[in-house]
Design an enzyme around this catalytic site. Structure first.
Site, mmCIF file in Angstrom:
data_model
loop_
_atom_site.group_PDB
_atom_site.id
_atom_site.type_symbol
_atom_site.label_atom_id
_atom_site.label_comp_id
_atom_site.label_asym_id
_atom_site.label_seq_id
_atom_site.Cartn_x
_atom_site.Cartn_y
_atom_site.Cartn_z
ATOM 1 N N CYS A 66 74.736 36.057 86.370
ATOM 2 C CA CYS A 66 76.025 35.544 85.927
ATOM 3 C C CYS A 66 75.988 34.065 85.582
ATOM 4 C CB CYS A 66 77.085 35.758 87.014
ATOM 5 S SG CYS A 66 78.724 35.195 86.510
ATOM 6 N N ARG A 69 79.233 31.382 87.222
ATOM 7 C CA ARG A 69 79.392 31.189 88.657
ATOM 8 C C ARG A 69 79.996 29.849 89.073
ATOM 9 N NH1 ARG A 69 73.564 32.560 90.856
ATOM 10 N NH2 ARG A 69 72.896 32.425 88.667
ATOM 11 N N TRP A 237 86.747 36.036 82.689
ATOM 12 C CA TRP A 237 87.108 36.053 81.276
ATOM 13 C C TRP A 237 85.813 36.274 80.495
ATOM 14 C CZ3 TRP A 237 88.510 31.790 84.386
ATOM 15 C CH2 TRP A 237 87.588 30.742 84.383
ATOM 16 N N GLU A 242 79.532 37.982 74.167
ATOM 17 C CA GLU A 242 79.539 39.365 74.667
ATOM 18 C C GLU A 242 80.204 40.282 73.649
ATOM 19 O OE1 GLU A 242 80.292 39.804 79.040
ATOM 20 O OE2 GLU A 242 81.258 37.872 78.738
HETATM 21 C C1 HEM Z 1 85.029 33.651 85.108
HETATM 22 C C2 HEM Z 1 84.369 33.967 84.005
HETATM 23 C C3 HEM Z 1 83.040 34.677 83.975
HETATM 24 C C4 HEM Z 1 82.190 34.646 82.914
HETATM 25 C C5 HEM Z 1 82.393 33.874 81.602
HETATM 26 C C6 HEM Z 1 81.046 35.468 83.252
HETATM 27 C C7 HEM Z 1 79.990 35.707 82.376
HETATM 28 C C8 HEM Z 1 79.032 36.674 82.597
HETATM 29 C C9 HEM Z 1 78.140 37.173 81.573
HETATM 30 C C10 HEM Z 1 78.123 36.732 80.114
HETATM 31 C C11 HEM Z 1 77.342 38.092 82.159
HETATM 32 C C12 HEM Z 1 76.225 38.914 81.471
HETATM 33 C C13 HEM Z 1 76.903 40.211 81.042
HETATM 34 C C14 HEM Z 1 76.044 41.002 80.040
HETATM 35 O O1 HEM Z 1 75.083 40.418 79.513
HETATM 36 O O2 HEM Z 1 76.385 42.160 79.794
HETATM 37 C C15 HEM Z 1 77.725 38.178 83.554
HETATM 38 C C16 HEM Z 1 77.110 39.014 84.467
HETATM 39 C C17 HEM Z 1 77.597 39.221 85.752
HETATM 40 N N1 HEM Z 1 78.697 38.601 86.324
HETATM 41 FE FE1 HEM Z 1 79.791 37.092 85.535
HETATM 42 N N2 HEM Z 1 81.191 35.977 84.515
HETATM 43 C C18 HEM Z 1 82.405 35.536 84.994
HETATM 44 C C19 HEM Z 1 82.976 35.877 86.217
HETATM 45 C C20 HEM Z 1 82.418 36.783 87.126
HETATM 46 C C21 HEM Z 1 83.085 37.247 88.324
HETATM 47 C C22 HEM Z 1 84.521 36.878 88.736
HETATM 48 C C23 HEM Z 1 82.207 38.070 88.971
HETATM 49 C C24 HEM Z 1 82.362 38.818 90.272
HETATM 50 C C25 HEM Z 1 83.250 38.459 91.215
HETATM 51 C C26 HEM Z 1 80.988 38.113 88.164
HETATM 52 C C27 HEM Z 1 79.850 38.850 88.490
HETATM 53 C C28 HEM Z 1 78.840 39.144 87.584
HETATM 54 C C29 HEM Z 1 77.788 40.120 87.842
HETATM 55 C C30 HEM Z 1 77.596 40.935 89.127
HETATM 56 C C31 HEM Z 1 76.998 40.173 86.683
HETATM 57 C C32 HEM Z 1 75.748 41.064 86.436
HETATM 58 C C33 HEM Z 1 76.213 42.419 85.934
HETATM 59 C C34 HEM Z 1 75.055 43.416 85.758
HETATM 60 O O3 HEM Z 1 74.024 43.253 86.471
HETATM 61 O O4 HEM Z 1 75.188 44.356 84.928
HETATM 62 N N3 HEM Z 1 81.134 37.320 87.056
HETATM 63 N N4 HEM Z 1 78.752 37.299 83.793
HETATM 64 N N1 LIG Z 2 82.572 38.277 81.237
HETATM 65 C C1 LIG Z 2 82.092 39.300 81.952
HETATM 66 N N2 LIG Z 2 81.012 39.929 81.518
HETATM 67 C C2 LIG Z 2 80.295 40.887 82.198
HETATM 68 C C3 LIG Z 2 79.959 40.737 83.541
HETATM 69 C C4 LIG Z 2 79.223 41.740 84.195
HETATM 70 C C5 LIG Z 2 78.804 42.882 83.482
HETATM 71 C C6 LIG Z 2 79.153 43.007 82.139
HETATM 72 C C7 LIG Z 2 78.757 44.218 81.383
HETATM 73 O O1 LIG Z 2 77.453 44.592 81.742
HETATM 74 C C8 LIG Z 2 77.010 45.721 81.020
HETATM 75 C C9 LIG Z 2 75.751 46.235 81.626
HETATM 76 C C10 LIG Z 2 74.660 45.411 80.991
HETATM 77 N N3 LIG Z 2 75.280 44.729 79.867
HETATM 78 C C11 LIG Z 2 76.618 45.305 79.634
HETATM 79 C C12 LIG Z 2 79.881 42.036 81.498
HETATM 80 C C13 LIG Z 2 82.742 39.730 83.190
HETATM 81 C C14 LIG Z 2 83.134 40.978 83.589
HETATM 82 C C15 LIG Z 2 83.707 40.985 84.892
HETATM 83 C C16 LIG Z 2 83.735 39.748 85.464
HETATM 84 S S1 LIG Z 2 83.109 38.612 84.395
#
Ligand code: HEM
Ligand SMILES: N/C(=N/c1cccc(CO[C@@H]2CCNC2)c1)c1cccs1
Length: 362
Positions: A66, A69, A237, A242
């Site tokens: 993420c 964070r 958000w 994405e």
């Molecule tokens: C506040 C704005 C946030 C932004 C802009 C953001 C952005 C992202 C992005 C761009 C990814 C990669 C997603 C992908 O490539 O498909 C990601 C992954 C992730 N985010 Fe964040 N995030 C945010 C908040 C959060 C929150 C609130 C949580 C949990 C409480 C979180 C937990 C995660 C997790 C667990 C992943 C990995 C998901 C996976 O392994 O498939 N994020 N985030």
């Molecule tokens: N902006 C975000 N983006 C993502 C965060 C976590 C996971 C994903 C989608 O993950 C899918 C599985 C691998 N790529 C697509 C998107 C958030 C979703 C919920 C909190 S922040």
């Protein structure tokens, strides 16, 4: 599965760190005795509200993939551990969508449903995200989101009918225990969507593209101090790429690059003209422009990287090593323009954290 001793060890590790971070080290020994007794009796213990809230924030802070964070400590935690009926879960999910959307001023929020306890019925949400578009396989290709074809087929097998457009919001699929999953439509008035237009190209809005405002991941398991929460949907958000690069740019998603390139009059006969790169930039500009115009919070990948850099600094100041998975932290386009490109990160998996759930959807 955990035996009592290693379950207690996981609990102790979490509680010591949690109480230290909350400045309540004086309370931890008595709390550990309670937990030891509880695990001894029932191989389980119950998190206090403070432990649940800080544990969920730590899980976000430990999410190596993420980039968002920096805001980990501002997570809103909705304690839904008392809800164990499908109707109750549905009502709580609608409240989550409404609270998180907040008319576009998106609030990072997590709803935590009951933990997995041996012998208790588990709540499971089969949707990947609470808001997502359906996908329909046809002989002339896929209508809607190809990633949703399996779940859409399942919903249709359960009697769900729809308009079969590229942007039909799927119903919520909620399962309690081993009962048949129940389907619930999401009312239109809680779903905020953004129609896409481009500041310089008037033809862009004629493509008829739109996306939902709030990404709410609902198929991951939250682990805190040895306890598993299999239903804990969370939202932040979007980062623009994405939607612009992946959801609309990927060939196996909405596959819009050729269409955008043609409208731009680009030479798509060879990759060497970099028509894909040019079309990606235009798509990403449209996403950021449209969300901002409608007052829906979104972050561009440059600003997101800047915030992540501040997160790295704050973590070092807090005496914590920054862990990350570089290939996920890098934006899918223009990644050499962000500082992450020059860095490497240790991908150590710490808990609390979020994990994929093992069980396959229906
Ligand atoms: C506040 C704005 C946030 C932004 C802009 C953001 C952005 C992202 C992005 C761009 C990814 C990669 C997603 C992908 O490539 O498909 C990601 C992954 C992730 N985010 Fe964040 N995030 C945010 C908040 C959060 C929150 C609130 C949580 C949990 C409480 C979180 C937990 C995660 C997790 C667990 C992943 C990995 C998901 C996976 O392994 O498939 N994020 N985030
Ligand atoms: N902006 C975000 N983006 C993502 C965060 C976590 C996971 C994903 C989608 O993950 C899918 C599985 C691998 N790529 C697509 C998107 C958030 C979703 C919920 C909190 S922040």
């Amino acid at each position: 599965t955990y035996g009592p001793r290693d379950r207690y060890e996981a609990a102790e590790n979490f509680l010591r760190q949690c109480y230290k971070e909350l400045g309540r080290e004086g309370d931890v020994e008595s709390r550990l005795k309670e937990v030891w007794t509880s695990i001894g009796r029932q191989n389980h213990y119950v998190h206090t509200t403070a432990e649940l809230e800080h544990g969920a924030k730590m899980a976000w802070r430990n999410s190596n993939r993420c980039i968002g964070r920096y805001f980990w400590d501002s997570l809103h935690v909705l304690d839904r551990r008392g809800i164990d009926t499908a109707q109750g879960v549905y009502n709580a999910l609608i409240e989550h969508i409404d609270f998180a959307t907040n008319d576009g001023n998106i609030r990072p929020t997590i709803s935590v449903f009951p933990p997995a306890v041996r012998g208790n019925q588990q709540v499971r949400i089969w949707n990947h995200q609470l808001l997502r578009y359906a996908g329909y396989e046809t002989e002339n290709g896929v209508i809607g989101d190809p990633n949703s074809v399996a779940l859409t087929d399942y919903c249709r097998s359960r009697g769900w009918s729809s308009q079969r457009t590229d942007f039909d919001i799927l119903p919520l699929v909620i399962q309690v225990g081993d009962k048949t999953p129940e389907l619930f439509e999401i009312p239109d008035d809680v779903v905020m969507e953004v129609p896409l237009s481009h500041p310089n190209y008037q033809w862009f809005s004629d493509l008829g593209l739109q996306w939902y405002a709030v990404p709410i991941i609902s198929d991951m398991r939250l682990e805190i101090g040895g306890l598993q929460y299999p239903a804990a949907p969370f939202n932040g958000w979007y980062m623009g790429t994405e939607i612009g690069s992946r959801n609309f740019g990927d060939v196996d998603r909405y596959d819009m690059l050729p269409t955008v390139a043609d409208q731009l009059g680009l030479d798509t006969s060879t990759d060497r003209t970099l028509w894909k790169d040019e079309a990606l930039a235009v798509l990403n500009q449209a996403v950021l422009h449209s969300f901002e115009k409608q007052g829906v919070r979104i972050v561009d990948h440059h600003n997101a990287a800047e915030q992540f850099k501040r997160f790295e600094q704050e973590e070092r100041e807090a005496g914590r090593k920054v862990t990350g998975e570089r290939s996920w932290l890098l934006p899918p386009n223009a990644s050499s323009t962000v500082h992450i490109f020059e860095n490497t990160y240790e991908n150590e998996i710490r808990t609390p954290n979020f994990f994929y759930r093992e069980d396959p959807p229906p």
